[in-house]
Every structure is written in C-alpha cells, then in structure tokens.
Design an enzyme around this catalytic site. Structure first.
Site, short mmCIF file in Angstrom:
data_model
loop_
_atom_site.label_atom_id
_atom_site.label_comp_id
_atom_site.label_asym_id
_atom_site.label_seq_id
_atom_site.Cartn_x
_atom_site.Cartn_y
_atom_site.Cartn_z
N HIS A 199 68.41 49.24 51.38
CA HIS A 199 68.43 49.22 49.91
C HIS A 199 67.70 50.41 49.33
O HIS A 199 68.01 50.86 48.23
CB HIS A 199 67.91 47.88 49.39
CG HIS A 199 68.88 46.78 49.69
ND1 HIS A 199 68.72 45.92 50.74
CD2 HIS A 199 70.07 46.49 49.12
CE1 HIS A 199 69.77 45.11 50.78
NE2 HIS A 199 70.60 45.44 49.82
N ARG A 306 73.78 44.89 40.96
CA ARG A 306 72.78 44.23 41.82
C ARG A 306 71.63 43.75 40.92
O ARG A 306 70.60 44.41 40.81
CB ARG A 306 72.25 45.21 42.87
CG ARG A 306 73.26 45.63 43.92
CD ARG A 306 72.61 46.55 44.96
NE ARG A 306 73.41 46.70 46.15
CZ ARG A 306 74.18 47.75 46.42
NH1 ARG A 306 74.27 48.75 45.59
NH2 ARG A 306 74.86 47.80 47.56
N ARG A 342 76.39 40.17 39.96
CA ARG A 342 76.06 39.41 41.17
C ARG A 342 74.75 38.67 40.93
O ARG A 342 73.78 39.27 40.45
CB ARG A 342 75.93 40.35 42.37
CG ARG A 342 75.57 39.58 43.64
CD ARG A 342 75.54 40.46 44.84
NE ARG A 342 74.38 41.32 44.87
CZ ARG A 342 74.14 42.21 45.82
NH1 ARG A 342 75.01 42.36 46.80
NH2 ARG A 342 73.06 42.95 45.80
N GLU A 441 80.28 38.83 53.18
CA GLU A 441 79.39 39.75 53.88
C GLU A 441 78.74 39.10 55.09
O GLU A 441 77.89 39.68 55.75
CB GLU A 441 78.33 40.30 52.93
CG GLU A 441 77.58 39.26 52.14
CD GLU A 441 76.61 39.85 51.12
OE1 GLU A 441 76.27 41.04 51.20
OE2 GLU A 441 76.19 39.09 50.22
N ASN A 464 78.02 46.42 54.06
CA ASN A 464 76.67 46.73 54.56
C ASN A 464 76.12 45.55 55.35
O ASN A 464 75.62 45.70 56.47
CB ASN A 464 75.72 47.03 53.40
CG ASN A 464 76.25 48.11 52.50
OD1 ASN A 464 77.06 48.93 52.94
ND2 ASN A 464 75.84 48.12 51.25
N ASP A 465 76.23 44.37 54.76
CA ASP A 465 75.75 43.19 55.47
C ASP A 465 76.75 42.71 56.51
O ASP A 465 76.36 42.21 57.56
CB ASP A 465 75.41 42.07 54.48
CG ASP A 465 74.04 42.28 53.87
OD1 ASP A 465 73.10 42.58 54.63
OD2 ASP A 465 73.89 42.16 52.64
N ARG A 475 70.39 46.71 59.29
CA ARG A 475 70.92 47.87 58.55
C ARG A 475 69.84 48.86 58.16
O ARG A 475 70.13 50.00 57.79
CB ARG A 475 71.65 47.38 57.29
CG ARG A 475 70.75 46.66 56.32
CD ARG A 475 71.55 45.88 55.29
NE ARG A 475 71.77 46.65 54.08
CZ ARG A 475 72.31 46.15 52.96
NH1 ARG A 475 72.74 44.90 52.95
NH2 ARG A 475 72.47 46.89 51.91
N CYS A 512 82.77 46.38 48.18
CA CYS A 512 81.69 47.06 47.47
C CYS A 512 80.58 47.56 48.38
O CYS A 512 79.55 48.02 47.91
CB CYS A 512 81.12 46.16 46.38
SG CYS A 512 80.36 44.67 47.02
C1 PEP Z 1 76.77 44.76 51.03
O1 PEP Z 1 76.10 43.99 51.72
O2 PEP Z 1 77.68 45.48 51.48
C2 PEP Z 1 76.50 44.88 49.58
C3 PEP Z 1 77.28 45.59 48.81
O3 PEP Z 1 75.39 44.27 49.08
P1 PEP Z 1 73.90 44.81 49.29
O4 PEP Z 1 74.01 46.21 49.82
O5 PEP Z 1 73.22 44.75 47.98
O6 PEP Z 1 73.33 43.84 50.29
MG MG Z 2 74.83 42.48 50.88
#
Ligand code: PEP
Ligand code: MG
Length: 592
Positions: A199, A306, A342, A441, A464-465, A475, A512
């Site tokens: 993040h 976010r 979200r 995710e 990402n998750d 990550r 996303c």
């Molecule tokens: C993700 O997990 O891909 C996502 C977009 O949410 P975040 O990066 O805020 O966990």
């Molecule tokens: Mg996420």
C-alpha cells in the site's frame, strides 16, 4: 552498521513502486536504531538517574494508556487489551528492580542499563517453548523503544516537518507516513523493505511521488545529504552520480515528460478497441483530492475509492458527516460518471506500524476489511449511511472488500439494508437501486464466482491480493518479491473464471489491481472479456493507447493462447513478444 564514506557512483536496484525520475539530496529517516551508548555516572548522580528512569516509566505508561483508550473508543475494547500487556511490561517488578539495581551497581546511564536488561529478557523469552511468551517480544520491543525515546527526550520525527526538497531514504515506511508527505519537499522516497503492490507503493503512485522499494540493505550504504538519483520507473537509485550519469538521467527525465504530454492528447478519446469493444477506464484513488488528477489523466470516473485512507490520513475515525462530505465531493466531481466506494479495507499493512496501535502475527490473514466491518456493525453502518447519502444523484456504487464466501456478502448486504431503512425512516434521499459489488481478491471468491455473482451487481478483481493469496506470497515483502507473479497461469485462470462467472450471470466484471496498469497484460485482459479497468491515474493514457490499438476479436484469440501456457516464464515470453510485435521493441524508457 558503520556507513562507508566513499563518494563513488553506485547503482542500487530495487522494486519500481511509483514512476518518475528525481534528483536531490538524501534525507535519512532512521527510526529504528536509537543509539544508546554507555555513559558513566558519578555516585552523587545515581539517585537522579533512578528518578529519571521512574519518570520515564510513568510518562510512557501514560502514553500507552492514552493509546489504549483511543483504540478502545475507536476500534474496540478487545484490541485495546494489547496495550494492557504493554502496561504490564512497564510495571514488571523484576525488570524495573533489575534496572535500578544495575544503575546503582554499575553507575551507568538508565537508557543503557534498561536496554541491556530488556535484551536479556528477550533472549530468555526467545528460547521459551511457550508461544504466548515468545509473542510478548513484540510488545516488549515496542514499549522499550517508547521508554528509551522518553529517557532520551527524543520526539518522533513527523514527515510534515521536512521542508527542503529531499529524497527520503528509510528502512521502512507505513501508508500513514506517505499520506503525510508534502510533495514539494519529499520529491521521492526509497525504502529497504516493501513490494511493488504494497500500500505504500500504491499510495506513492496515486500521490505522484516517485518511489523505489525493496532495496534490501541500501539504507546501510547511504549517508545523509549524499546526492542521489531516484528512478521510480526502473526501480533504481544512484548514489553520488558522476557528470555523465547525471546527464543521462536528465535526458530520461525530459523524455518521460515529453511522452506524458504526447499521451495526454488521448485524454478525450474513448478506451475502445479498433472493432468497437468499449472498455471503461477509470481511476483508483485514495483521497478526494486525487480526483482532480484522475480527471486530468482522462479517467472515466473512479473505479476504486480506497476509503480507508480517510482514516489512515488522520489516525482517527471520520464521522458520518465527514465521510458523507468526502464521498459526495468525489461523486459530484466525477458526475455524470460514477464512483465505486469501497467500504473500509483496514488491516493488513494499512495500520500504522509506528504508532503500534494493533498487532497481529499474520495481519493479511487476520482481522481485516469486511471481517472487521462485520464485527463492528455500528461503525460499518456509519460508513454505509454516509455512502448512501452521497448516492442521491445515482452515480455511486458500493463495493465490499475481501469477500470470501456468499454468507459474508449476505451479512454485509443485511447491514446495508438496515442502513437504508434508517435513512428511509428519516426521509433522507438516496439511490434505492444503488449497485452493490464485491472485490474478487481471495481465491475462494474467484472459485465461488457463480454463487457470488447471483448476489451482487458487479465484480472488481483485486489482483494485488488475489496474487498474494493464490501464491501465498506477501505482497509487501521484498525478500520474496520475485515470487509475486501476476502472470502465474493459476492467477490467470482465476481471473478468466471470475469474468466468465460474472457474464454468465448477467453482471459486469472489472479489474482494479495493479495488473490493470501493466501494458503487457492489457490485450490479454481485454481478450478475456474484462469490462472495466481501474488503475492509478498516471497509467491511464498508456493503457488507453493500447486498448485503442487492439482488435477485440484478435485479443480474444490472444487470451486463449495465453491460457494454454503452463509456466510463468512461457506466459511472460509470449506477452513480451506479442507486445514487441504490436509496439516495436520493449521501450526502455517506458513510463509506468
Ligand atoms: C487489490 O487487492 O488488488 C486491490 C485493488 O485492493 P488493495 O490494493 O487496496 O488491497
Ligand atoms: Mg485488496
């Protein structure tokens, strides 16, 4: 570690976190190693030293109790218990008596003696077979650092107080640190720890601050005020650049600027393939002020707000009114396009480690996102009511993060219905048909896509998750960043399966995660049938350019070919070669 005093040009390679090239002096943020040296005290200073220690104990206890109160009020009393453990450490008779005894006997300064006693305690606990005792080590370290800061009379440096233009270098930073950076003074930052989709990295990108993370032990090789070049696009940092190197990077900086101008000409054109398949291209934002640059880069609305950053930016839960203002500001600015709000995705790496507020051994698998919200329905309802109120003009969608199964989604929707009912009773207008979607995710959600799609209006794939949980790769951990591979065939299958489940049930599927910003992935994702891509604003022009250059029918075949491949290497090779065929050799000066 003693730092070398050489003035030679050295290039360090890390993980690109946020694009852009900056050149400035390094500013070292050294939070971790508080230097505690042994100092002799005279016989007549012993009592004073003991009093100093006792005062630091009571000041520290007061601080910890204040944090405990804050957490109990704003989060929940259970989590405040962590701080009871810290208070117990401060009240531990064995530790405190040992410190006082040693000050008397060794005639040394309190901070040195305390550090020694704490180190011995930690050594004993580390050898213990009792897991509970071993877990206390984190608490002891946190509280001992706080006490030593108080003994030394040092205050934590806040990043807002840095006023001259520098490149910040630290071992690690938290999202809370980045939120407090002033762009005109912190031109860029480099950290030893962290991954490209942590993040901290995502936030840097959306704030437009160039950054390189995962530089491993770079911090030990750099000195304060040394000249450095930071290239967030390539993931490089150059210490003490010579004239030739400086010239090359200045040239690169210019090139990037020029390319940005060229791409900005696409701003008003739609993201549409040459045979008419329209993809919605929207922006990920962290704070309402990010909307302006999203619009500037040609985003069609916001695909992911976010909202947890409203909390992270101030370490305080925003009220319903404050949230309503933030959500409606974004909704108004993007109108007639829409914004996907979200609900809070707190937890994971998003709690500020430096305040030590919450501690979990495995936060990414812990009390995070929808799990925390379902446990705290009143707090959740405040957010939902604020979101609903902002939806009166029908351009707001609500999205739940980290959904792992249908029951969870149903519980979240039930609380949303309660929030709606409350507004109806008060005759407060909102969109009765507000679309509700989920982040896909977690692999279980991707696999249960069919059942989940029957319960919501859209999917947004969080790669990402999804990558993190599918491959069991943190990550944000630079040590295993090489294993964080979005082009793993298993991840690609889950993406395709999710899109198909959405379409088979008549709903749309967006994406996303950071994969939406990867030019290599764009033709494949379009070919898989993705309906929307949401990404950091800066990446939008380049992704749009790619979408406009491809043919949907061709992209479908391309995606089918990719899905037949069985190794990460094969996928990467295939996509790289395909990219080169479409756009010429891979561009070394690429922008994102
Ligand atoms: C993700 O997990 O891909 C996502 C977009 O949410 P975040 O990066 O805020 O966990
Ligand atoms: Mg996420």
């Amino acid at each position: 570690m003693k730092k070398p005093n050489k003035q030679v040009c050295v290039i360090y390679r890390g993980i690109p976190a946020s694009p852009g090239v900056v050149i400035a002096k390094a500013f070292l943020l050294d939070r971790e190693s508080i230097q505690v040296t042994k100092e002799k005290i005279e016989e007549n200073e012993v009592t004073k030293e003991i009093l100093k220690f006792k005062k630091a104990l009571s000041d520290t206890k007061e601080e910890v109790l204040k944090i405990k109160e804050k957490v109990a009020k704003r989060i929940d009393p259970d989590h405040a218990k962590i701080f009871e453990a810290q208070v117990m450490i401060l009240e531990d008779g064995l530790i405190n008596d040992a410190v006082i005894e040693k000050i008397k006997q060794e005639k040394s300064n309190a901070e040195f003696v305390y550090r020694k006693v704490i180190e011995q305690t930690i050594t004993t606990l580390s050898a213990s077979k009792d897991e509970y005792l071993r877990e206390r080590i984190m608490d002891i370290n946190a509280v001992a650092n706080r006490l030593i800061y108080n003994l030394l009379g040092i205050k934590h440096l806040t990043l807002e107080s840095i006023n001259s233009p520098v490149i910040l270098v630290a071992k690690s930073l938290s999202p809370g640190d980045v939120v407090h950076m002033k762009k005109e003074s912190i031109l860029g930052f480099a950290t030893d720890m962290g991954g490209g989709t942590s993040h901290v990295a995502l936030l840097a990108k959306s704030m437009g601050i160039p950054a390189v993370v995962g530089l491993k032990n770079f911090f030990d090789h750099i000195q304060d005020k040394q000249n450095i070049i930071l290239d967030g696009t390539k993931g490089e940092v150059v210490i003490c650049p010579d004239e030739q190197t400086l010239k090359e990077y200045e040239k690169r900086k210019k090139y990037i600027l020029q390319k940005t101008v060229e791409l900005s000409e696409l701003k008003s054109l739609p993201a549409e393939t040459s045979d008419g398949r329209r993809i919605e291209l929207s922006a990920n934002i962290e704070l309402p002020l990010d909307v302006d640059s999203a619009i500037e880069y040609g985003a069609e609305g916001v695909g992911l707000f976010r909202t947890e950053y409203l909390y992270i930016a101030r370490a305080d839960f925003p009220t319903e009114e404050e949230q309503y203002k933030a959500y409606s500001e974004v909704a108004q600015k993007v109108y007639p396009e829409s914004v996907i709000l979200r609900t809070f995705d707190l937890g994971g790496d998003k709690f500020d480690r430096h305040t030590g507020d919450l501690y979990e051994t495995n936060p990414f698998l812990g009390w995070r996102a929808i799990r925390a919200c379902l446990d705290l329905p009143e707090m959740f309802k405040i957010q939902l009511r604020a979101m609903l109120k902002a939806s009166a003009k029908k351009n707001v969608k609500i999205m739940f993060p980290m959904i792992s199964e249908v029951g969870e989604l149903k519980r979240a929707k039930a609380i949303l219905n309660e929030a709606k009912e409350e507004l109806r009773r008060k005759k407060i207008p909102f969109d009765e048909d507000i679309p509700v979607g989920i982040m896909v995710e977690i692999p279980s959600a991707a696999l249960a896509g069919d059942a989940l799609a029957k319960e919501c209006d859209f999917f947004s794939i969080g790669t990402n998750d999804l990558i993190q949980y599918t491959l069991a790769v943190d990550r944000g951990n630079e040590k295993i960043a090489y294993l964080f591979q979005g082009f793993h065939p298993a991840v690609l299958k889950l993406i395709k399966q999710t899109i198909d489940a959405a379409h088979n049930n008549g709903i749309w599927a967006g994406l996303c995660g950071e994969m939406a910003a990867d030019p290599l992935a764009t033709p494949m994702l379009v070919g898989m049938g993705v309906d929307e891509l949401s990404t950091s604003a800066m990446a939008i022009p380049e992704i749009k350019k790619i979408i406009r250059s491809i043919e949907f029918e061709d992209a479908k075949k391309h995606a089918q070919e990719v899905l037949k491949l069985s190794t990460i290497e094969d996928v990467k090779k295939f996509l790289t070669e395909d990219y080169a065929k479409r756009f010429g050799k891979e561009n070394k000066n690429k922008l994102t």
